[in-house]
Design a protein around this motif. Structure first.
Motif, PDB file in Angstrom:
ATOM      1  N   SER A   1       0.837  -1.189   0.000  1.00  0.00           N
ATOM      2  CA  SER A   1       0.000   0.000   0.000  1.00  0.00           C
ATOM      3  C   SER A   1       0.879   1.248   0.000  1.00  0.00           C
ATOM      4  O   SER A   1       1.819   1.348   0.797  1.00  0.00           O
ATOM      5  N   VAL A   2       0.574   2.162  -0.905  1.00  0.00           N
ATOM      6  CA  VAL A   2       1.380   3.383  -1.066  1.00  0.00           C
ATOM      7  C   VAL A   2       0.466   4.595  -0.945  1.00  0.00           C
ATOM      8  O   VAL A   2      -0.643   4.604  -1.485  1.00  0.00           O
ATOM      9  N   THR A   3       0.928   5.621  -0.221  1.00  0.00           N
ATOM     10  CA  THR A   3       0.181   6.868  -0.096  1.00  0.00           C
ATOM     11  C   THR A   3       0.748   7.883  -1.080  1.00  0.00           C
ATOM     12  O   THR A   3       1.934   8.209  -1.037  1.00  0.00           O
ATOM     13  N   LEU A   4      -0.109   8.366  -1.977  1.00  0.00           N
ATOM     14  CA  LEU A   4       0.316   9.315  -3.002  1.00  0.00           C
ATOM     15  C   LEU A   4       0.150  10.745  -2.502  1.00  0.00           C
ATOM     16  O   LEU A   4      -0.641  11.024  -1.600  1.00  0.00           O
ATOM     17  N   SER A   5       0.882  11.631  -3.120  1.00  0.00           N
ATOM     18  CA  SER A   5       0.678  13.053  -2.850  1.00  0.00           C
ATOM     19  C   SER A   5      -0.650  13.484  -3.469  1.00  0.00           C
ATOM     20  O   SER A   5      -1.206  12.804  -4.329  1.00  0.00           O
ATOM     21  N   ASP A   6      -1.162  14.632  -3.024  1.00  0.00           N
ATOM     22  CA  ASP A   6      -2.419  15.139  -3.573  1.00  0.00           C
ATOM     23  C   ASP A   6      -2.322  15.334  -5.077  1.00  0.00           C
ATOM     24  O   ASP A   6      -3.244  14.987  -5.835  1.00  0.00           O
ATOM     25  N   GLU A   7      -1.198  15.877  -5.530  1.00  0.00           N
ATOM     26  CA  GLU A   7      -1.034  16.145  -6.951  1.00  0.00           C
ATOM     27  C   GLU A   7      -1.006  14.845  -7.761  1.00  0.00           C
ATOM     28  O   GLU A   7      -1.647  14.735  -8.806  1.00  0.00           O
ATOM     29  N   GLU A   8      -0.272  13.834  -7.265  1.00  0.00           N
ATOM     30  CA  GLU A   8      -0.187  12.570  -7.985  1.00  0.00           C
ATOM     31  C   GLU A   8      -1.525  11.848  -8.000  1.00  0.00           C
ATOM     32  O   GLU A   8      -1.916  11.232  -9.000  1.00  0.00           O
ATOM     33  N   ALA A   9      -2.262  11.911  -6.894  1.00  0.00           N
ATOM     34  CA  ALA A   9      -3.579  11.266  -6.836  1.00  0.00           C
ATOM     35  C   ALA A   9      -4.527  11.913  -7.841  1.00  0.00           C
ATOM     36  O   ALA A   9      -5.305  11.221  -8.508  1.00  0.00           O
TER      37      ALA A   9
END
Length: 546
Positions: free
Chosen positions: A257-265
């Motif tokens: 599981s990976v948490t993306l930045s707002d921009e990448e999401a």
């Protein structure tokens, strides 16, 4: 094209069986289709063929019959397997609590020359290959033939844990050709022998059967990183099945599981927390054996795993052997560009190729909806339409380890039709916790046997239960509940009345895309003008007169 030839040394196996059983097998006159012979204490002997079973005698097996066989075969190893020297036959034992043998499975081993033709180009490419398939479909036979072919030009070493590839005894069976064979003293030490083979004997190719433990998966990665070609089999039937196995998923890269930045999401159009492939796969190519003469080939494991974790279904290359021994290859059509699923993620289960757009598909305990995004255009604020496999019908759901009151509360909050039942027999689906699923509790096994969809929660919380129900009914968790729809509708009506009564404009509270779409439609019906302003999650609708 190699002429297919079969060698089975079946007479040697018949010689170790009780005479009455051996005679019955011969009288059955179906030797070519014989798979194994079952000798269980206190039961009649049976022969299993490709097309069914046959009782060989009315007389039950006795201790003397068991002893007759045991005295004429090699010693049983730690995995309760023995064999016949210079043959490929395998005899496996059942033991009681005192360690006495009370049952035998005498499996016929055959060297089938020519089985490798269907994937010969892949084997000779130098890429590492992993073969999956149900027990008895011919994985080891294909592995043995691959070792023989490659040993003509390369240094090949077979790590033979149960002597299934090279046969019993110190001298390997001729079916492995010039390949060298290292035997494993104890199955739990297979990983050590794998590393020893690389460090001591300078192989170009290592052949391994039944990679089933985490240490063996780690050893396989170490070998691959040293530039040695690996050809092996593993426990599993498909790529998806293997990816969900926490012990062996590292063979194809694993997931995390990976948490993306707002921009990448926003760029991907997904949630902030997504699944990604953890590492490069140990094996370059994965082969799923569908039938003995039909396989599904994933030529690029990295791409296939990446497709799965992004919610797509990888389309393998299908190869089969025609009636005239010609190899038929069906290459998948290039997929149309598809809109990223906002609830991106990999579903637990086994995938089948989609049949047609807009239809629901069952995935081994989950449902996935296939929406043809190329058939329509969507506006910026327009949500994709999906179809629930349950179509609004009440679902009889059995909670195993999940709080019933929380399940009922979550169902009421989402407004979905769920009937919570008290036993598995009455249910249409099972919802359980990840701990129970991983431990393979009996209830989970029973549900899988019945073919029920299984929904797995990370924790016994309302939020997790709501997400699972949303998955079941294809609801967007980013969207509003039925009660929230009503609240937003009432607020929009009030804003319309205010504008029609003289207000210059009214700004509605920030809302999601489905709500904004509703608000624009209500304003249009009232013959007013509406525009959206701002950026998500603070984007809102303003209603005013022209």
């Amino acid at each position: 094209m190699t002429q297919r030839r079969i060698t089975d040394d079946l007479q040697k196996l018949l010689e170790v069986l009780p005479p009455a059983v051996a005679e019955a097998v011969t009288r059955a006159n179906n030797i070519d289709n014989l798979i194994e012979i079952i000798l269980d204490l206190g039961r009649v002997p049976k022969a299993r063929f490709v097309n069914g079973e046959l009782e060989l005698s009315d007389r039950e097996i006795s201790h003397q019959d068991i002893s007759y066989v045991v005295e004429r075969i090699g010693e049983f190893d730690a995995d309760n397997r023995a064999g016949l020297e210079r043959t490929l036959h395998r005899i496996s034992a059942f033991r009681n609590r005192r360690g006495h043998i009370v049952g035998l499975t005498c499996r016929v081993g055959r060297a089938v020359y020519g089985t490798i033709d269907i994937i010969k180009d892949l084997v000779e490419s130098g890429k590492s290959i992993l073969i999956l398939g149900r027990p008895g479909i011919g994985k080891t036979t294909m592995l043995r033939e691959a070792a023989r072919i490659l040993a003509e030009e390369k240094r090949v070493i077979i790590v033979d844990t149960s002597n299934e590839i090279g046969g019993d005894g110190d001298v390997p069976h001729p079916a492995v050709g010039k390949a060298r064979r290292m035997q494993v003293p104890t199955p739990s030490l297979q990983h050590e022998v794998m590393i020893e083979a690389v460090e001591n004997h300078n192989p170009e190719v290592i052949v391994i059967d039944e990679i089933g433990r985490e240490l063996e998966a780690m050893a396989a990665r170490t070998i691959a990183e040293r530039g040695v070609q690996l050809i092996g089999t593993a426990h599993g039937r498909s790529l998806e099945n293997l990816l969900l196995n926490p012990t062996l998923s590292d063979l194809i890269g694993g997931i995390e599981s990976v948490t993306l930045s707002d921009e990448e999401a926003r760029r991907r159009g997904t949630q902030k927390t997504v699944l990604e492939r953890r590492a490069p796969p140990t094996f370059d190519v994965l082969i799923e054996m569908i039938e003995r003469d039909k396989v599904a080939v994933h030529p690029d494991v990295s791409s296939a795993v990446d497709s799965l974790v992004r919610g797509s279904t990888p389309m393998p290359e299908i190869r089969s052997m025609g009636e005239d021994d010609q190899i038929l290859i069906e290459k998948p059509a290039p997929p149309p560009p598809a809109r990223q699923n906002p609830n991106q993620g990999f579903r637990r289960g086994m995938a089948e190729p989609p049949t047609q757009p807009g239809t629901s598909m069952r995935r081994g305990g989950r449902y996935q909806n296939v929406v043809d995004s190329s058939s329509f255009e969507m506006g910026a604020d327009e949500p994709a339409e999906v179809i629930s496999p349950y179509d609004g019908k009440p679902v009889r759901l059995y909670p195993y380890g999940v709080a019933r009151n929380r399940l009922i509360q979550a169902a009421r909050r989402l407004g979905v039709p769920v009937l919570v039942v008290k036993n598995l027999e009455e249910s249409e689906a099972l919802i359980t916790l990840r701990a129970y699923y991983r431990n393979r509790q009996q209830t989970v096994l029973d549900a899988e046997e019945r073919g029920l969809p299984i929904y797995v929660l990370r924790a016994n919380t309302i939020n997790q239960i709501e997400q699972s129900l949303a998955d079941m009914f294809n609801l967007s968790m980013d969207g509003p509940t039925p009660n929230e729809w009503q609240d937003y509708s009432n607020a929009t009506r009030a804003a319309i009345e205010a504008v029609m009564n003289g207000s210059r404009f009214v700004d509605l509270p920030p809302a999601s895309a489905p709500i904004r779409r509703l608000q624009h439609e209500m304003a249009r019906q009232a013959q007013l003008v509406s525009h959206s302003y701002g950026k998500d999650p603070n984007r809102y609708v303003r209603i005013f007169r022209e």
